[in-house]
Design a protein around this motif. Structure first.
Motif, PDB file in Angstrom:
ATOM      1  N   GLU B 399       0.830  -1.194   0.000  1.00 49.72           N
ATOM      2  CA  GLU B 399       0.000   0.000   0.000  1.00 49.72           C
ATOM      3  C   GLU B 399       0.879   1.264   0.000  1.00 49.72           C
ATOM      4  N   LEU B 400       1.974   1.209   0.740  1.00 49.51           N
ATOM      5  CA  LEU B 400       2.855   2.380   0.812  1.00 49.51           C
ATOM      6  C   LEU B 400       3.777   2.464  -0.397  1.00 49.51           C
ATOM      7  N   VAL B 401       4.288   1.313  -0.831  1.00 51.29           N
ATOM      8  CA  VAL B 401       5.182   1.327  -1.992  1.00 51.29           C
ATOM      9  C   VAL B 401       4.414   1.823  -3.219  1.00 51.29           C
ATOM     10  N   GLU B 402       3.145   1.391  -3.323  1.00 49.85           N
ATOM     11  CA  GLU B 402       2.315   1.817  -4.452  1.00 49.85           C
ATOM     12  C   GLU B 402       2.165   3.331  -4.529  1.00 49.85           C
ATOM     13  N   GLN B 403       2.297   3.988  -3.385  1.00 50.91           N
ATOM     14  CA  GLN B 403       2.090   5.444  -3.382  1.00 50.91           C
ATOM     15  C   GLN B 403       3.324   6.233  -3.784  1.00 50.91           C
ATOM     16  N   ILE B 404       4.448   5.566  -3.951  1.00 58.05           N
ATOM     17  CA  ILE B 404       5.660   6.289  -4.380  1.00 58.05           C
ATOM     18  C   ILE B 404       5.370   6.871  -5.761  1.00 58.05           C
ATOM     19  N   PRO B 405       5.536   8.179  -5.911  1.00 59.06           N
ATOM     20  CA  PRO B 405       5.004   8.843  -7.100  1.00 59.06           C
ATOM     21  C   PRO B 405       5.783   8.610  -8.394  1.00 59.06           C
ATOM     22  N   GLN B 407       7.327   6.201 -11.015  1.00 60.07           N
ATOM     23  CA  GLN B 407       7.227   4.791 -11.363  1.00 60.07           C
ATOM     24  C   GLN B 407       8.585   4.077 -11.275  1.00 60.07           C
ATOM     25  N   ALA B 408       9.607   4.717 -11.842  1.00 55.68           N
ATOM     26  CA  ALA B 408      10.925   4.076 -11.869  1.00 55.68           C
ATOM     27  C   ALA B 408      11.448   3.836 -10.450  1.00 55.68           C
ATOM     28  N   VAL B 409      11.146   4.764  -9.563  1.00 59.25           N
ATOM     29  CA  VAL B 409      11.612   4.625  -8.181  1.00 59.25           C
ATOM     30  C   VAL B 409      10.817   3.535  -7.477  1.00 59.25           C
ATOM     31  N   LYS B 410       9.525   3.532  -7.769  1.00 63.12           N
ATOM     32  CA  LYS B 410       8.657   2.496  -7.202  1.00 63.12           C
ATOM     33  C   LYS B 410       9.165   1.112  -7.623  1.00 63.12           C
ATOM     34  N   ASP B 411       9.451   0.970  -8.918  1.00 64.68           N
ATOM     35  CA  ASP B 411       9.951  -0.315  -9.426  1.00 64.68           C
ATOM     36  C   ASP B 411      11.260  -0.689  -8.747  1.00 64.68           C
ATOM     37  N   ALA B 412      12.133   0.297  -8.625  1.00 59.65           N
ATOM     38  CA  ALA B 412      13.441   0.032  -8.021  1.00 59.65           C
ATOM     39  C   ALA B 412      13.276  -0.394  -6.561  1.00 59.65           C
ATOM     40  N   ALA B 413      12.389   0.298  -5.858  1.00 61.60           N
ATOM     41  CA  ALA B 413      12.161  -0.031  -4.444  1.00 61.60           C
ATOM     42  C   ALA B 413      11.579  -1.438  -4.328  1.00 61.60           C
ATOM     43  N   GLN B 414      10.626  -1.746  -5.213  1.00 57.91           N
ATOM     44  CA  GLN B 414       9.989  -3.060  -5.180  1.00 57.91           C
ATOM     45  C   GLN B 414      11.016  -4.176  -5.420  1.00 57.91           C
ATOM     46  N   LEU B 415      11.858  -3.930  -6.411  1.00 61.88           N
ATOM     47  CA  LEU B 415      12.897  -4.900  -6.759  1.00 61.88           C
ATOM     48  C   LEU B 415      13.812  -5.155  -5.561  1.00 61.88           C
ATOM     49  N   ARG B 416      14.261  -4.071  -4.965  1.00 67.31           N
ATOM     50  CA  ARG B 416      15.165  -4.211  -3.825  1.00 67.31           C
ATOM     51  C   ARG B 416      14.481  -4.898  -2.646  1.00 67.31           C
ATOM     52  N   LEU B 417      13.231  -4.556  -2.412  1.00 70.96           N
ATOM     53  CA  LEU B 417      12.498  -5.178  -1.306  1.00 70.96           C
ATOM     54  C   LEU B 417      12.320  -6.670  -1.564  1.00 70.96           C
ATOM     55  N   ASN B 418      11.986  -7.021  -2.810  1.00 81.81           N
ATOM     56  CA  ASN B 418      11.838  -8.437  -3.146  1.00 81.81           C
ATOM     57  C   ASN B 418      13.126  -9.213  -2.917  1.00 81.81           C
ATOM     58  N   GLU B 419      14.236  -8.625  -3.350  1.00 83.71           N
ATOM     59  CA  GLU B 419      15.545  -9.264  -3.139  1.00 83.71           C
ATOM     60  C   GLU B 419      15.792  -9.462  -1.653  1.00 83.71           C
ATOM     61  N   PHE B 420      15.478  -8.413  -0.913  1.00 85.11           N
ATOM     62  CA  PHE B 420      15.695  -8.443   0.531  1.00 85.11           C
ATOM     63  C   PHE B 420      14.898  -9.582   1.175  1.00 85.11           C
ATOM     64  N   PHE B 421      13.616  -9.694   0.801  1.00 82.79           N
ATOM     65  CA  PHE B 421      12.781 -10.724   1.426  1.00 82.79           C
ATOM     66  C   PHE B 421      13.210 -12.128   0.977  1.00 82.79           C
ATOM     67  N   ASP B 422      13.569 -12.258  -0.294  1.00 79.77           N
ATOM     68  CA  ASP B 422      14.043 -13.549  -0.778  1.00 79.77           C
ATOM     69  C   ASP B 422      15.223 -14.027   0.060  1.00 79.77           C
ATOM     70  N   GLN B 423      16.111 -13.080   0.331  1.00 82.34           N
ATOM     71  CA  GLN B 423      17.296 -13.379   1.136  1.00 82.34           C
ATOM     72  C   GLN B 423      16.889 -13.707   2.571  1.00 82.34           C
ATOM     73  N   THR B 424      15.949 -12.910   3.099  1.00 82.95           N
ATOM     74  CA  THR B 424      15.489 -13.122   4.473  1.00 82.95           C
ATOM     75  C   THR B 424      14.874 -14.501   4.658  1.00 82.95           C
ATOM     76  N   PHE B 425      14.126 -14.945   3.641  1.00 78.65           N
ATOM     77  CA  PHE B 425      13.399 -16.207   3.795  1.00 78.65           C
ATOM     78  C   PHE B 425      14.165 -17.393   3.224  1.00 78.65           C
ATOM     79  N   GLU B 426      15.424 -17.159   2.874  1.00 72.99           N
ATOM     80  CA  GLU B 426      16.205 -18.193   2.212  1.00 72.99           C
ATOM     81  C   GLU B 426      16.223 -19.501   2.993  1.00 72.99           C
TER      82      GLU B 426
END
Lengths: 257, 428
Positions: B399-405, B407-426
């Motif tokens: 909900e908060l990431v979606e509000q980043i105005p 698009q490119a930054v939103k995508d970048a943030a999403q990508l980094r967050l996904n990587e982070f969680f993948d690593q966290t749940f490894e």
């Protein structure tokens, strides 16, 4: 296809399933009926791999493979699908993303390439129509704010997308009006196939007017106490469960377990 | 009683001298006042969870080496200013010369602009509350001055990239001042990155001064590595009918601290503050926000989400202060937290001080875990556990990431967050 032998399962130390035996062959449709608290939903959850339930004894094989050794996700990939009695709402995960992730997990397991977003969108829209679900629901959160009927249709939508070997439908008819029941039944009938089995868990026989089973079993007190053909469901409808020596709790259908 | 510790002499030495005279003088003056400034300890209320992570060794006082190597920044569309080790790299930067908009590094300001800036620096900050910002004011070596004239609109987002290279130990003092005149408009993206292994401290300050009707959007991505302590402050002052929006996405580290202070000083001002923090391992992240409703008829909306895995620790302290004359204020603060392991810790504290009687003020905080039933539902569809965990965790902040105005930054943030969680749940 599915073979259950002397299955015992308990939750928090209380035994719910007390020795279930059941054989289901490919192409067959089985219905499990029974009063509330008889263990119907527990059986569905145990087959799908819900860790809340502990299997204490017995054996379940799917096409000869020991199902109980597999994790929930592995069972799904081997072809087990459970349509939930209470589908879970997951705000923040779009239905489309959820469905595509699931379909691609299956495809990867089968060694097929993943579907890209555009390909999947096309497929999902087509299948949505089959269960009369507005494609707008694909963009919403998983089951988020869906009505009871919409949730059940979303379950059948998933079954149609995932093409399981064994589809277990847990009280799929509960909470549906007659129109929704017809739509859902149509979807389930579309699932019927030579190489697929369907196990319906239901409290009422009305679903069985729409999806005609090959076999009907009565589950009571954690055991199958009677098996028969289609006519058994009709007899139950007429006579209740009492004549089987089972305490009939039909008077409180809202507390479906 | 033992006196509170103060900065060692190493930190009292000013940095490079290539700044216009008014800024050198300001820096010198701020430096003098640092001598007996008490450093935060665990008895300092607003540092009680974080002071033990603050390491101010003499080695960190060193100036970081100048570098011209290729940067780390994501290649996102928009204007760009790159600072490396606290100093701007012109050859890596690309921004326009537009009418009515000044975008200039401190080192290149003429005397008049430098004098004007020296007048303004620090005027959005409560210096008692942000000790480490005072250190920045005494030690910055460069910075970016952005001044928008009346009604000027920057047509694309401006990325200000602050990289530090940990090839040697030391500290950097990134500094940005945004002066937004009446009805001007800008989207500023601050990106903090690092490379290398040597311990580095980043002590950053960003200030926004919004005149009547100005519209400023700030995005702040904190993505430095495990060798970097980052202490940052953002000060915002808003005149009447101005709007300020902040989106912070932060990844943990040995110490991450951000103080975000907004003062609504004119009627009809609005601010929206969103924050997402994720921590893992033994990381520590501390967000302190303060919203002051000084004038009447202002709105503030604040939503922060923390996700802490492993043995990490996240802190959220949200202060809302409604002054006596700030009638008809509306303030909403919400903080939700997700603990991914039993060893993780999250501390959340709302601080409401309300001195006006006709206001709407709401706050809420929750701490929870991933829902087991949702997880079962996802894996029962063949989705792997790691992916299912990632989906559910992303859902918590989507909900908060979606509000980043942007698009490119939103995508970048999403990508980094996904990587982070993948690593966290490894290992899950």
């Amino acid at each position: 296809m599915l073979s259950i032998k002397n299955l015992h399962a308990s939750v928090e130390g209380e035994e719910i399933l007390k020795g279930i035996n059941l054989e289901i062959k490919a192409g067959e449709v089985h219905a499990i009926m029974g009063p509330n608290g008889s263990g119907k939903s527990t059986l569905s959850q145990v087959l799908a791999g819900n860790e809340t339930f502990e299997v204490t004894e017995g054996e379940v094989t799917l096409n000869g493979e020991n199902l109980l050794d597999l994790e929930t996700e592995e069972r799904a990939r081997e072809g087990i699908f459970l349509a939930f009695q209470y589908p879970v709402e997951i705000p923040g995960v779009s239905n489309l993303q959820f469905l595509r992730t699931a379909v691609n997990a299956m495809r990867t397991h089968r060694g097929e390439p993943e579907m890209n977003a555009a390909e999947f969108m096309k497929l999902a829209r087509e299948v949505s129509k089959q269960v009369d679900l507005d494609p707008a629901f694909l963009k919403r959160g998983v089951n988020e704010g869906f009505s009871g009927g919409e949730k059940k249709r979303n379950e059948i939508l998933q079954a149609l997308l995932l093409q399981p070997k064994l589809a277990i439908l847990d009280e799929t008819d509960s909470g549906l009006d007659i129109d929704a029941l017809q739509v859902v039944s149509k979807g389930v009938n579309a699932l019927r196939a030579e190489d697929r089995a369907i196990l319906m868990v239901t409290h009422y026989q009305r679903l069985l007017n729409h999806i005609v089973p090959d076999y009907v079993h009565v589950l009571a007190g954690g055991k199958i106490v009677k098996s028969g053909g289609r006519e058994l469901a009709l007899e139950l409808e007429e006579r209740g469960y009492g004549w089987l020596g089972v305490k009939d709790e039909e008077a409180t259908p809202s507390a479906a377990s | 009683m033992k006196p509170a510790p103060t900065l060692s002499n190493a930190f009292l030495e000013p940095g490079g001298q290539s700044l216009p005279t008014p800024l050198l003088e300001l820096r010198k003056q701020r430096g003098t006042a640092l001598v007996d400034m008490p450093l935060p300890t665990r008895k300092t209320e607003n540092w009680k969870y974080s002071s033990r992570h603050l390491k101010l060794t003499d080695g960190l006082a060193a100036t970081l080496p100048a570098t011209g190597k290729d940067g780390l920044s994501l290649s996102l569309p928009g204007y760009r200013v790159v600072f490396r080790n606290g100093v701007m790299i012109p050859e890596a930067s690309d921004f326009p010369d537009l009418d009515g908009i000044l975008i200039q590094r401190f080192g290149d300001l003429d005397d008049a602009d430098a004098a004007a800036l020296a007048e303004r620096l620090d005027n959005t900050l409560d210096s008692r509350a942000v000790q480490m910002a005072r250190l920045n004011s005494a030690r910055f070596e460069d910075g970016l001055y952005i001044r928008l004239d009346k009604e000027a609109v920057l047509d694309q987002p401006l990325f200000v990239v602050h990289e530090v290279t940990g090839t040697a130990s030391g500290s950097a003092y990134p500094r940005i001042y945004v002066d937004a005149a009446r009805h001007s408009q800008i989207t500023l993206v601050e990106e903090y990155l690092s490379s290398g292994e040597e311990p580095v401290m980043v002590d950053s300050v960003t200030e926004f001064m919004l005149a009547d009707g100005a519209n400023v959007t700030s995005v702040r991505l904190v993505m430095e590595g495990e060798n970097v302590q980052h202490i940052g402050a953002t000060g915002v002052r808003q005149a009447a009918n101005s709007r300020f929006e902040s989106h912070c996405v932060g990844f943990g580290g040995p110490l991450r601290r951000h103080d975000l202070m907004v003062r609504l000083e004119g009627e009809g001002g609005e601010c929206k503050l969103n924050g997402v923090v994720v921590t893992q391992g033994k990381q520590h992240y501390d967000n302190h926000t303060s919203i002051e409703h000084v004038a009447a008829h202002c709105n503030s909306e604040e939503t922060y989400r923390n996700i802490a895995a492993d043995e990490s620790h996240a802190v959220f302290n949200g202060r809302i202060h409604i002054h006596q004359d700030a009638q008809k204020s509306s303030a909403n603060m919400n903080n939700k937290n997700l603990l991914l392991s039993t060893g993780a810790e999250i501390d959340t504290k709302p601080e409401l001080e309300i001195y006006a009687d006709d206001v709407k003020c709401a706050h809420g905080a929750t701490i929870g875990q991933l829902d087991k039933i949702s997880l079962f539902y996802l894996v029962s569809r063949g989705i792997g556990r790691r992916e299912a965990n990632t989906l559910l965790t992303m859902a918590f902040i989507n909900e908060l990431v979606e509000q980043i105005p942007v698009q490119a930054v939103k995508d970048a943030a999403q990508l980094r967050l996904n990587e982070f969680f993948d690593q966290t749940f490894e290992e899950a």
